[in-house]
Every structure is written in C-alpha cells, then in structure tokens.
Design an enzyme around this catalytic site. Structure first.
Site, PDB file in Angstrom:
ATOM      1  N   HIS A   1      -4.818  16.523  -3.222  1.00 29.38           N
ATOM      2  CA  HIS A   1      -5.172  16.673  -1.809  1.00 29.38           C
ATOM      3  C   HIS A   1      -5.041  18.114  -1.306  1.00 29.38           C
ATOM      4  O   HIS A   1      -5.339  18.396  -0.147  1.00 29.38           O
ATOM      5  CB  HIS A   1      -4.313  15.744  -0.953  1.00 29.38           C
ATOM      6  CG  HIS A   1      -4.687  14.299  -1.064  1.00 29.38           C
ATOM      7  ND1 HIS A   1      -4.784  13.642  -2.266  1.00 29.38           N
ATOM      8  CD2 HIS A   1      -5.010  13.373  -0.116  1.00 29.38           C
ATOM      9  CE1 HIS A   1      -5.131  12.384  -2.058  1.00 29.38           C
ATOM     10  NE2 HIS A   1      -5.277  12.196  -0.763  1.00 29.38           N
TER      11      HIS A   1
ATOM     12  N   TYR B   1     -15.712  31.549  46.348  1.00 25.16           N
ATOM     13  CA  TYR B   1     -14.949  30.485  45.699  1.00 25.16           C
ATOM     14  C   TYR B   1     -13.900  31.006  44.719  1.00 25.16           C
ATOM     15  O   TYR B   1     -12.834  30.412  44.559  1.00 25.16           O
ATOM     16  CB  TYR B   1     -15.894  29.551  44.924  1.00 25.16           C
ATOM     17  CG  TYR B   1     -16.743  28.656  45.776  1.00 25.16           C
ATOM     18  CD1 TYR B   1     -16.714  28.704  47.167  1.00 25.16           C
ATOM     19  CD2 TYR B   1     -17.599  27.733  45.175  1.00 25.16           C
ATOM     20  CE1 TYR B   1     -17.510  27.884  47.941  1.00 25.16           C
ATOM     21  CE2 TYR B   1     -18.402  26.893  45.933  1.00 25.16           C
ATOM     22  CZ  TYR B   1     -18.357  26.968  47.321  1.00 25.16           C
ATOM     23  OH  TYR B   1     -19.145  26.146  48.073  1.00 25.16           O
TER      24      TYR B   1
ATOM     25  N   ASN C   1       0.925  12.336   4.892  1.00 24.34           N
ATOM     26  CA  ASN C   1       0.290  11.495   5.898  1.00 24.34           C
ATOM     27  C   ASN C   1       0.970  11.744   7.232  1.00 24.34           C
ATOM     28  O   ASN C   1       2.178  11.561   7.358  1.00 24.34           O
ATOM     29  CB  ASN C   1       0.432  10.028   5.494  1.00 24.34           C
ATOM     30  CG  ASN C   1      -0.788   9.210   5.849  1.00 24.34           C
ATOM     31  OD1 ASN C   1      -1.507   9.550   6.774  1.00 24.34           O
ATOM     32  ND2 ASN C   1      -1.006   8.126   5.116  1.00 24.34           N
TER      33      ASN C   1
ATOM     34  N   ARG D   1     -11.060  31.697  47.070  1.00 19.62           N
ATOM     35  CA  ARG D   1     -10.679  30.596  47.954  1.00 19.62           C
ATOM     36  C   ARG D   1     -10.285  29.326  47.189  1.00 19.62           C
ATOM     37  O   ARG D   1      -9.448  28.545  47.647  1.00 19.62           O
ATOM     38  CB  ARG D   1     -11.857  30.289  48.885  1.00 19.62           C
ATOM     39  CG  ARG D   1     -11.536  29.324  49.962  1.00 19.62           C
ATOM     40  CD  ARG D   1     -12.637  29.009  50.949  1.00 19.62           C
ATOM     41  NE  ARG D   1     -13.922  29.559  50.706  1.00 19.62           N
ATOM     42  CZ  ARG D   1     -15.076  28.900  50.896  1.00 19.62           C
ATOM     43  NH1 ARG D   1     -15.041  27.642  51.296  1.00 19.62           N
ATOM     44  NH2 ARG D   1     -16.239  29.478  50.698  1.00 19.62           N
TER      45      ARG D   1
ATOM     46  N   TYR E   1       0.823  -1.209   0.000  1.00 24.74           N
ATOM     47  CA  TYR E   1       0.000   0.000   0.000  1.00 24.74           C
ATOM     48  C   TYR E   1       0.858   1.261   0.000  1.00 24.74           C
ATOM     49  O   TYR E   1       1.822   1.384   0.764  1.00 24.74           O
ATOM     50  CB  TYR E   1      -0.927   0.039   1.229  1.00 24.74           C
ATOM     51  CG  TYR E   1      -1.666   1.356   1.367  1.00 24.74           C
ATOM     52  CD1 TYR E   1      -2.699   1.673   0.500  1.00 24.74           C
ATOM     53  CD2 TYR E   1      -1.283   2.295   2.323  1.00 24.74           C
ATOM     54  CE1 TYR E   1      -3.352   2.890   0.591  1.00 24.74           C
ATOM     55  CE2 TYR E   1      -1.931   3.512   2.419  1.00 24.74           C
ATOM     56  CZ  TYR E   1      -2.961   3.809   1.551  1.00 24.74           C
ATOM     57  OH  TYR E   1      -3.596   5.015   1.626  1.00 24.74           O
TER      58      TYR E   1
ATOM     59  N   PHE F   1      -1.234   7.565  11.837  1.00 31.86           N
ATOM     60  CA  PHE F   1      -1.592   8.927  11.411  1.00 31.86           C
ATOM     61  C   PHE F   1      -2.809   9.466  12.150  1.00 31.86           C
ATOM     62  O   PHE F   1      -3.141  10.645  12.025  1.00 31.86           O
ATOM     63  CB  PHE F   1      -1.930   8.916   9.909  1.00 31.86           C
ATOM     64  CG  PHE F   1      -2.928   7.857   9.563  1.00 31.86           C
ATOM     65  CD1 PHE F   1      -4.264   7.991   9.898  1.00 31.86           C
ATOM     66  CD2 PHE F   1      -2.522   6.695   8.922  1.00 31.86           C
ATOM     67  CE1 PHE F   1      -5.183   6.993   9.605  1.00 31.86           C
ATOM     68  CE2 PHE F   1      -3.434   5.700   8.619  1.00 31.86           C
ATOM     69  CZ  PHE F   1      -4.775   5.850   8.956  1.00 31.86           C
TER      70      PHE F   1
ATOM     71  N   GLU G   1     -11.929   5.714   5.439  1.00 29.48           N
ATOM     72  CA  GLU G   1     -11.616   6.469   6.662  1.00 29.48           C
ATOM     73  C   GLU G   1     -12.945   6.737   7.379  1.00 29.48           C
ATOM     74  O   GLU G   1     -13.523   7.820   7.301  1.00 29.48           O
ATOM     75  CB  GLU G   1     -10.890   7.762   6.293  1.00 29.48           C
ATOM     76  CG  GLU G   1      -9.569   7.479   5.581  1.00 29.48           C
ATOM     77  CD  GLU G   1      -8.984   8.688   4.870  1.00 29.48           C
ATOM     78  OE1 GLU G   1      -9.452   9.817   5.130  1.00 29.48           O
ATOM     79  OE2 GLU G   1      -8.070   8.494   4.058  1.00 29.48           O
TER      80      GLU G   1
END
Length: 522
Positions: A84, A280, A196, A283, A54, A328, A413
């Site tokens: 991309h 608060y 990637n 404190r 791959y 990734f 994905e």
C-alpha cells in the site's frame, strides 16, 4: 512540561499541535496500557479459534473472502504496509507527518484496534525523538481511510522507508543503526489497524483550523485599518444591527472591529459627513468575515470529534463482537474542509476588493493609487494585480473535492471521500490568503498615512507603527515585492494579531464578543 495521556485525555487541534511541536509530552498510562493489552488478547483469541473475521484472518478489500492461515497472518501485516506504500509527489511537511503520528497514537490508544503495546511504544519513540517518516502527499482517496500515506508513515516500523531525523533525511536502515533499534514484529490485525484511518486528512484539518483562525483574526484587524484609512463608517458594526440577525460569526466580527475604533480621532473626524453608506467590502465585513468564522467553527467541532475517535476497521469490541464498518470514511471531514476552503477564499476575495477600493482615489484626502506623484510613478497599482491573481487562483481551487468519487479496490470501495485532496487544497488556499492579507496590510498602512496627524485608536496605531518599523511609507515607486515579503512574514508570524491582543489587554479594550471562547480557543 504538561503531559497528555493518549487514549484517555480529550485531544483538541491545539493540543495535537503542541505535542507535535514538543510543547506537551504524550504518554500512555498504565490503565490505558492494560486496556490495549486486553484488546490485543481478544485478537489473539480470534486467531486461535479460527473463525473468519475480516482483517484478522482474511485478506483485505476485495480479498476479504480469502482465508489466511494462522501461520501467514504475520506475513500479511508486513505485506500490506509494503503493497500500500504507493504514494507520489512531494513529501508533506514534517509537522503534518508528525501530526499524523500523534493523531494515530490517540486513535489506537483507545483500545479498540487490536494493536500491540510494543507497537504503540515505537510510535511514541518516533514522536519523542523527532524521527518523522517521509510521507508523499498524493495517493489517498480518503476511504478506506488514508491507506497510502499511512502505509508510508509506518514503513519505518519494518525498517523500511525514510525519516527526517536530526536535520537530515535518512533511510530507516541508517536510523536503526544510529538509534540501536530493530524492526517491530507486527502481529495479526496490526498492519490494517496502522494504515486504516483518517489521520492524513485529519492532520491537514488540524493545520487548517490553526491557519484559518489566524487569517480570520488578522483579516478583522487589517480590514479595520482599511476602514480608518478610507474613513468608512462605524455604524455597520453596531451591536444593535447584528442582534436583529444574530449569526454568531457576524456578532463576533462586528464586536471585534468596533472595539478597534475606540478612541480614534480619524473616525470622529468624519462623524457628520454626508456619505450615506460605504461599498460592500467595508460595510459588509461582519457578514462576510462572520460567515467564514461560522465555517471555521463547524470545522473545529468536527475536528475535535475526529481527534477523539477510533477510525480504523474492523473495530474490536470484545471476543464476541468485532464490527467491520465504515469509520475510516473521510466524508465528515471532507465536506467540512471543502466548506472551510471556500470560507478562506472569500476572506481573500473581499480583501482584494478593499485593496482595489483603496486605489480608486474616491476617499477624501487619499490620492489615486495611494501616491501623490503618479504618472511617473505607478504607486500601489500593481500590488493589486498580485492580490487579484491570488484571489482568482483561489477561486479555481474552490470546486469541492468531496463532490467527486472514483471506485477503487475492484469496486469494494465504490464511494470515497477525496478528503485528502480537500485538506491539501484548503491549506494552499489559506497560504494565498496570507499573501493577500499582507498586501492589504501594506495598502491600508499607506492609506492610513494620509490621515496624519490624526491618530487612530491605540491598537491600530500600534499596528501601523509596527508595519512602519519594517516597511517605510512609499513616496515613489520601488521594488514592492520586498515590501510584500515583509508583510507576508508579519501575517505568517501572527505579529499583528499578537500585538493587537497585547495592546487590548494593556489598555483594557474589550477585544471580543460573547462568543469569544468559541471562536478564539481550539
């Protein structure tokens, strides 16, 4: 100049920032080059053998079953960067883009990505010459890594895209002419190795580590000023209390704040007063600030792991073992960034409560709205409107980005981290917190004034004087936006933090706890 050896030395958030800022020089040693070259040769052998692996001789994502011929593998590398590069929105800050280069350089230099030595040299050239690619902020879902922003980051390797160079935004074509460069000839696997990974998420996380640390440290100081201005009690900061519930952050914050009260006439003045306990927001500073400290510590630990990891896919171990996994995936950082975002928001939230408390006029000697002549004057009333608006805006940003996932890549994905959104969101929240702390700094300084002629401890007195050098005591209304801008600059530049640390060293004040190294070094 100090030298950092990519792929060999341990990279921290602070060191990554120093490399990005030109304070440390990054190099690739001969030993690590040999490792990179050997790993590259493994990829070349896989291509020659023709066995399907791959990302080396197959398509990407849902096209993983599509075989790519030996002749087409190089074309594939160029195509993947271009296809991309689909980012939208404003470009990220130049420093974040440069951090991405630094972080990617560290990951690729480990020698498990099949990258070419010449490609690493070109990335190094961009870092050393401040030729920083323009990267849009939107488009990553945080798995299969930050594909979209990383594609934009490395378009200049092909002679495409734009860069920020010598104060100008220019095309890479113009850069190549000026610098006498040519496109890099990417080999098999290189395109995928470049795009990637988690470096967009990680670059934001590195900035969160730095900026949230600054806010946390200054929130302790500003909170201590407010306690003095309103004459709160020192007892909630006693170590005896926090050793019985020993969270690291709580102990650290309590020790820091208690040390700031050393030698304070203001605190001594009301030591026998009849008030039993404070609200608060005064404190519970150790519990609230301390919890945010713990969240910061968790993020810092994960960022350091990620800075020294190989996060692309597939991972090339040797000629017999190439693993297509999920390193990734941005989930480890996405969860921590969402946690840090909430931790930052809470610092702003409690700061706004202290600002409101200062305006009520319930502390002896401190007038309502921090101004004696009110009616014709509104005093500090409307400054709290701004801090309230900022605190509320932050709350709306606290929904965890990592709780969402949208399938992409035709279902290949099918679970993504959204860590890129978590990182961008966390930085926006921190920027709002800086503004809230600036307003509290001004408010605390105003309240402080009504305790005169009594003095505080040396550190807080010095900080009050530093504020007064820029922002005068307000006896009547004025354009407070100008004051706020000056306060924001003091917070952003870490002026009060640097002054506190300088004074602590000079006066030998123990401005720390036994967890100091964990919480102060990154």
């Amino acid at each position: 100049m100090q030298t950092f050896r990519f792929g060999e030395d341990y990279l921290t958030a602070g060191t990554a920032l120093k490399i990005a800022r030109g304070e440390v020089r990054g190099t690739l040693s001969a030993a690590q080059r040999a490792k990179v070259i050997a790993n590259r040769e493994v990829v070349e052998k896989i291509v020659e053998k023709g066995d399907a692996v791959y990302g080396i001789n197959t398509g990407f994502g849902p096209l993983c079953t599509t075989s790519i011929s030996k002749e087409e593998t190089k074309i594939l590398q160029s195509n993947i960067l271009q296809s991309h590069s689909v980012g939208v929105g404003n470009p990220v800050e130049t420093e974040i883009a440069k951090l991405m280069l630094v972080l990617k350089m560290q990951s690729l230099s480990k020698g498990n990505s099949g990258i070419n030595e010449n490609t690493l040299d070109r990335i190094l050239w961009h870092i050393e010459n401040d030729a920083i690619p323009v990267v849009p902020e939107q488009g990553s879902v945080g798995a299969s890594g930050d594909l979209c922003p990383l594609s934009h980051l490395f378009l200049p390797l092909l002679g495409l895209g734009k860069v920020d160079y010598k104060g100008e935004r220019i095309t890479t074509e113009v850069l190549f002419k000026e610098a006498d460069l040519a496109p890099v000839d990417l080999g098999p696997k290189e395109g995928l190795a470049l795009i990637n990974g988690t470096q967009f998420i990680l670059a934001h996380a590195v900035k969160v580590v730095e900026k949230l640390h600054s806010c946390l440290s200054q929130a302790d100081i500003v909170g201590a000023m407010m306690i003095e201005g309103l004459q709160g009690s020192v007892k909630p900061f006693y170590p005896e209390l926090h050793e019985l519930r020993p969270y690291k952050g709580n102990i650290h914050v309590a020790a820091r704040i208690k040390s700031l009260f050393k030698g304070s006439e203001i605190m001594e003045d009301h030591i026998d007063c009849d008030r039993v306990q404070d609200p608060y927001s005064l404190r519970c500073i150790p519990q609230v600030h301390g919890s945010s400290r713990n969240a910061w510590l968790h993020l810092k630990e994960l960022v350091e792991i990620e800075c020294n990891s190989v996060t692309d896919n597939p991972i090339v171990i040797d000629e017999e073992l190439t693993i297509s996994g999920g390193s990734f995936h941005g989930q480890p950082l996405a969860l921590a960034l969402d946690y840090a975002c909430l931790a930052a928001s809470e610092i702003g939230n409690i700061s706004d409560r202290r600002i409101y408390l200062a305006l009520e006029g319930n502390s002896p000697g401190v007038p309502k709205l921090l101004m004696k002549d009110t009616g014709i004057n509104s005093g500090y009333m409307i400054l709290q409107y701004t801090s309230a608006a900022l605190a509320s805006e932050n709350k709306t940003s606290c929904f965890p980005a990592s709780a969402d996932s949208i399938p992409t890549s035709l279902g290949q994905e099918d679970h993504v981290s959204m860590g890129s959104i978590a990182g961008r969101k966390a930085l926006r929240v921190i920027e709002n917190v800086e503004k809230i702390l600036a307003i509290e700094l001004l408010t605390a300084a105003q309240a402080f004034e009504f305790r005169r002629p009594m003095k505080s401890g040396l550190i807080l007195d010095a900080i009050h004087n530093a504020v007064r050098e820029k922002v005068s005591f307000a006896e009547v209304d004025r354009v407070f936006a100008d004051d706020i801008e000056l306060g924001i600059e003091m917070i952003k530049s870490r002026q009060i933090l640097n002054l506190a640390e300088t004074m602590a060293a000079k006066e030998k004040v123990n401005f720390s706890s036994r967890f100091n190294e964990e919480f102060e070094q990154y």
